[in-house]
Design an enzyme around this catalytic site. Sequence first.
Site, PDB file in Angstrom:
ATOM      1  N   ALA A   1     -20.526  24.890  -3.562  1.00  0.00           N
ATOM      2  CA  ALA A   1     -19.814  26.234  -4.160  1.00  0.00           C
ATOM      3  C   ALA A   1     -19.572  25.914  -5.482  1.00  0.00           C
ATOM      4  CB  ALA A   1     -18.843  26.691  -3.348  1.00  0.00           C
TER       5      ALA A   1
ATOM      6  N   ARG B   1     -23.266  32.279 -20.330  1.00  0.00           N
ATOM      7  CA  ARG B   1     -22.160  32.303 -21.304  1.00  0.00           C
ATOM      8  C   ARG B   1     -22.095  30.855 -21.935  1.00  0.00           C
ATOM      9  NH1 ARG B   1     -16.503  34.685 -19.155  1.00  0.00           N
ATOM     10  NH2 ARG B   1     -15.968  34.277 -21.348  1.00  0.00           N
TER      11      ARG B   1
ATOM     12  N   SER C   1     -22.082  17.197  -6.126  1.00  0.00           N
ATOM     13  CA  SER C   1     -23.590  17.837  -6.069  1.00  0.00           C
ATOM     14  C   SER C   1     -24.395  17.120  -5.117  1.00  0.00           C
ATOM     15  CB  SER C   1     -24.091  17.922  -7.579  1.00  0.00           C
ATOM     16  OG  SER C   1     -25.303  18.519  -7.497  1.00  0.00           O
TER      17      SER C   1
ATOM     18  N   CYS D   1     -24.810  18.144   4.197  1.00  0.00           N
ATOM     19  CA  CYS D   1     -25.534  18.289   5.427  1.00  0.00           C
ATOM     20  C   CYS D   1     -26.565  17.260   5.591  1.00  0.00           C
ATOM     21  CB  CYS D   1     -26.437  19.802   5.516  1.00  0.00           C
ATOM     22  SG  CYS D   1     -25.647  20.984   4.562  1.00  0.00           S
TER      23      CYS D   1
ATOM     24  N   VAL E   1      -6.977  17.925  -7.672  1.00  0.00           N
ATOM     25  CA  VAL E   1      -6.116  19.202  -8.047  1.00  0.00           C
ATOM     26  C   VAL E   1      -4.893  19.231  -6.854  1.00  0.00           C
ATOM     27  CG1 VAL E   1      -5.793  21.709  -8.398  1.00  0.00           C
ATOM     28  CG2 VAL E   1      -7.820  20.679  -9.482  1.00  0.00           C
TER      29      VAL E   1
ATOM     30  N   ARG F   1     -39.026  42.544  24.111  1.00  0.00           N
ATOM     31  CA  ARG F   1     -39.855  43.706  24.835  1.00  0.00           C
ATOM     32  C   ARG F   1     -39.266  43.625  26.562  1.00  0.00           C
ATOM     33  NH1 ARG F   1     -45.688  41.841  26.239  1.00  0.00           N
ATOM     34  NH2 ARG F   1     -44.577  40.948  28.318  1.00  0.00           N
TER      35      ARG F   1
END
Lengths: 458, 458
Positions: B13, B25, B42, B46, B84, B445
Amino acid sequence: MTERLVVIGGDAAGLSAASQARKRRGREDLEIVVFERGRHASYSACGIPYLVSGEVSDPEDLVARRPEVFRDEMDIDLRLRSEVVEIDLERRAVAVRAQDGGLRREPFDQLVVATGAVPSRPDLPGATAEGVHGVQTLDDGIALLRALESRRPRRAVVIGGGYIGLEMAEAMLKRGLEVTLIEAGPQPMGTLDPDMGAMVADALRGLGAEIHLGEPVEELHHEDGRVTAVRTADRTVPADLVVLGLGTRPNSALAREAGIEVGPTGGIRTDRRMRTSAEGVWAAGDCVETFHLVSRRPVAIALGTHANKQGRAVGINIGGGYASFPGVIGTAVCKVCEYEVARTGLTTAEAARAGFETVEESVESTTRAGYYPGAMRMTTKVIADRATGRLLGAQIVGREGAAKRIDALAVAIWHEMTVADMTGLDLSYAPPFAPVWDPVLIAARKAAERLEPARTRP
Amino acid sequence: MTERLVVIGGDAAGLSAASQARKRRGREDLEIVVFERGRHASYSACGIPYLVSGEVSDPEDLVARRPEVFRDEMDIDLRLRSEVVEIDLERRAVAVRAQDGGLRREPFDQLVVATGAVPSRPDLPGATAEGVHGVQTLDDGIALLRALESRRPRRAVVIGGGYIGLEMAEAMLKRGLEVTLIEAGPQPMGTLDPDMGAMVADALRGLGAEIHLGEPVEELHHEDGRVTAVRTADRTVPADLVVLGLGTRPNSALAREAGIEVGPTGGIRTDRRMRTSAEGVWAAGDCVETFHLVSRRPVAIALGTHANKQGRAVGINIGGGYASFPGVIGTAVCKVCEYEVARTGLTTAEAARAGFETVEESVESTTRAGYYPGAMRMTTKVIADRATGRLLGAQIVGREGAAKRIDALAVAIWHEMTVADMTGLDLSYAPPFAPVWDPVLIAARKAAERLEPARTRP
């Protein structure tokens, strides 16, 4: 009073219709007679290439239900080697030439025309020589199989590079023959865009087949009645065996002669319920024309899956229910050795003919996560409407695990989805099944990115 | 003036967001700093089970882009081992604990929270013993790999029967270990209906794994700090190695502490563009909650494909474009040795909770025409709304070639298609790819046939 249903044709469409009608109406209510001109009924014609290749070992394996099952368990009077030669709408009867050669009049209250397709045979000198094989019926397949086994040919020429031609080329390669494919058009798989068709040509060459494109066959040489070579304007290719894979056209002559309406494609015209222009006469399968939901034009596409659905709809309707066939979007898939080819919707050229201006995007990707063993290269092409971004068509050429992705694209086309909206689709992901961006999503995304400037133009 | 974008989290993400923002940009316009607390960025989380199984030989193979690519080619300042520890919305800064242990304040104009998921760890005696392995990060995977190679364990216990648990069971089986899977719930794959889950359990047993269902783990025995056994109420299973596959929850603590709104699932709440409740703060990936298009409820689903799409949307939006994430329908796929498992939409129980009354239909079919070599058994289940016939969910358990069919079902759910309408879908057919009625069509079906009487009721 018992009604009498006559079905002409004992394959997918005809027998689906008969079975569904029987399911809903008992024998006191509905008598069902099916006339099949061949010696076999209820078989998978699509399986013939695999019978010829040896992957299916017994012709009986291709037979879904044996004739006695229809007679004994379903009260369906299936008569083999019984060819309907005339439909008489006024007298509500068909004329049937039976095994013994005699002509008999058989009355009907309801009639289903499921006469299938006629294979294109080149109108060429030598086309009827021994060693020249069509592959439309199970008998054709068995005859070819016998020729392969008894005469041990070395060099096969396949004429026609469509699905059947490719599948037969595979079968001959698997049999160990030297294979030459000759196609009149500029590419094999004329139902793909040229760039995708070129990949198929490369793949075939890589498999060891010789291919000659843009060369219509002009003559089949023969000696003592047996084919010896195939001649085009450019060359003469020696052949011990010739397989014709030139496609088919709807077998609608019987219906046309009876005054039943036939459309511009040569297929019998029906409404959504598969009713023909004649009262009480239905049609289904390769002999009809259907509606293409993207081009909005009539098309005739010979395919077992359509035949089954249409036949089923006919049977339900005759049985007193309500069922319709919505039309098609031209989805198809084909395997040639380790290569898989699939398409749905319109090609770029078909889209142009239907009045669309398009944007196309092809992406190279893999069937699984790149790092996962067995990840195969695949190319996915999408074709989108320049004005609205709507997905119009998609094509896939790749190796194992590539082609069935066409179904997700087919459902997207069915719903007139835009490529931009497709990028949000929640498709399945795990490394053994797809890269984290499935090739379908990447192709849609790239097309959407290309469209964005165009879409914001005044 | 140059804006400063800070991204917390250097995986799918976060780095998708950073890359997309950079694409739109330049460096004079936007400075981009990414803080990743781990030693790797990166990479495909999975893919970890396949690294552990040995199918992927090098951890580097799981890395999509090396850190220097971000720095050198994309002007993205990716800092590894930088955690962080606080978001200060008022001062528009984050507090970062760097490799050297020092705490530094880093200002931002725009912030992307991509903190991922927290693996569930059982709060049990012994859970921190040596030999107990999580498999969330690449470091976890590498540690497990080393343990397998250096200690040569014989008996592995996998706790948890979800996707990760199953994939790790496969990895341990491939490594030749004796494998026991322990699951607290009544079935493996709690995201399937019980009948489909039972098939997965049978498949696992057939592969040689022992399975104990409905047995919450109560304690992990250990000796000299090393795990020796796993105890449930019913038994004690000896273990040289324990793998935790207990699922994850959104890692939203940092955001919550900063006053950013968190939804009922524990995931960060965002709008369609992936904006959080705080001005200039975006979120994407496993730490967010998203919208389920069928249940119309918030859900938190940790999956790389959503993380990529959401991150991409964030980056496009920060880059000045407009992109949104439409929500999910719960599509997932998983492989365990030769078995494939897939699902999309709602299960029967989930549908009931969302207020639907359903009709379900399961069909046994094959991946290819029955006569074609390599045709594999597969079961397809569809769940439809009793009132409207709308397809609500679908599940597949089968062997090779079965699971990717879930995508066609997913696109059908996406468009709120009814099972009756689905029967007309133009899906691909050729004997190497499907029976003439694709399992997807048969299932739809059958469900439509069952619904018909209900639909005509007053």
